[in-house]
Write a protein that holds these residues in place. Structure first.
Motif, short mmCIF file in Angstrom:
data_model
loop_
_atom_site.label_atom_id
_atom_site.label_comp_id
_atom_site.label_asym_id
_atom_site.label_seq_id
_atom_site.Cartn_x
_atom_site.Cartn_y
_atom_site.Cartn_z
N LEU A 1 3.81 6.54 -5.29
CA LEU A 1 2.79 5.53 -5.76
C LEU A 1 2.28 4.63 -4.48
CD1 LEU A 1 4.82 4.11 -8.76
CD2 LEU A 1 3.19 6.01 -8.74
N ARG A 2 1.08 4.98 -4.21
CA ARG A 2 0.63 4.44 -2.96
C ARG A 2 0.38 2.79 -3.07
NH1 ARG A 2 -1.08 9.07 -0.34
NH2 ARG A 2 -2.23 7.81 1.18
N ARG A 3 0.36 2.34 -2.00
CA ARG A 3 0.33 0.51 -1.71
C ARG A 3 -0.83 0.06 -2.30
NH1 ARG A 3 2.26 -0.11 4.41
NH2 ARG A 3 4.35 0.70 4.25
N SER A 4 -1.01 -1.01 -2.57
CA SER A 4 -1.95 -1.85 -2.66
C SER A 4 -2.68 -1.71 -3.93
CB SER A 4 -3.02 -1.89 -1.58
OG SER A 4 -2.29 -2.08 -0.47
N GLN A 5 -1.98 -1.38 -5.31
CA GLN A 5 -2.43 -0.75 -6.49
C GLN A 5 -2.04 -1.57 -7.46
OE1 GLN A 5 -3.94 3.42 -6.68
NE2 GLN A 5 -2.02 3.38 -5.69
#
Length: 184
Positions: free
Chosen positions: A106-110
């Motif tokens: 799960l990629r950052r900033s979302q």
């Protein structure tokens, strides 16, 4: 509806036994690939050693045998260069990367939507032990989110009027820890 569980650091295979134990519990045995276990940073699947080497394959094989789908966020003790270089796909209303089948980064900033819940994701953290580590091998400067990542995070939160059900992070800023643990 699928179920959602969270766990802390696994550091590669060092603490992965806690998920092995969870898999043997009545709840763990009842999970399917439609259920999620979120690993909140310091995953360590990509760390030192040879990419695709025996150590890495052993860890990935253990994850692939779990009956659930694992969702990983990055901590400070993760190979950020490899994670950030992974191909992005659309999932949960945002961008993720498939590490192996049924294991996703799960990629950052979302703000993602999982099980009808809005979840803000912000990985990373500060390594207090970086003086004992080697840059690009056991420590990566990307452990701290960049200004661009903070701007993206603010935009994502603003888009949902700063209302989320959960925050998934590895290590919040020290000021937030102090605020949340303040005794009055």
């Amino acid at each position: 509806m699928s179920r959602l569980f969270v766990c802390g650091d696994t550091h590669g295979s060092y603490d992965l036994g806690k998920l092995d134990v969870f898999a043997t519990t009545p709840v763990g045995k009842s999970l399917t690939k439609d259920d999620y276990v979120v690993q909140l940073g310091d995953w360590g699947g990509y760390w030192g050693g040879t990419p695709g080497g025996i150590r890495e394959q052993t860890i990935l094989n253990r994850y692939s045998r779990y009956p659930w789908t694992t969702l990983v966020i990055d901590g400070n003790h993760d190979n950020h260069v490899r994670l950030q270089a992974m191909k992005q796909i659309d999932m949960f209303g945002g961008k993720v990367s498939e590490i192996i089948e049924n294991v996703f980064y799960l990629r950052r900033s979302q703000v993602l939507e999982i099980n009808d819940k809005k979840i803000f994701v912000m990985g990373g953290g500060y390594s207090v032990d970086k003086h004992m580590r080697i840059a690009g091998e056991s420590w990566w400067h990307q452990e701290i989110p960049s200004d661009e990542e903070f701007e993206l995070a603010n935009s994502a939160l603003k888009a949902v009027d700063y209302k989320v059900d959960y925050v998934f992070t590895h290590s919040p800023p020290r000021s937030m820890i102090d605020y949340l643990t303040k005794v009055e």
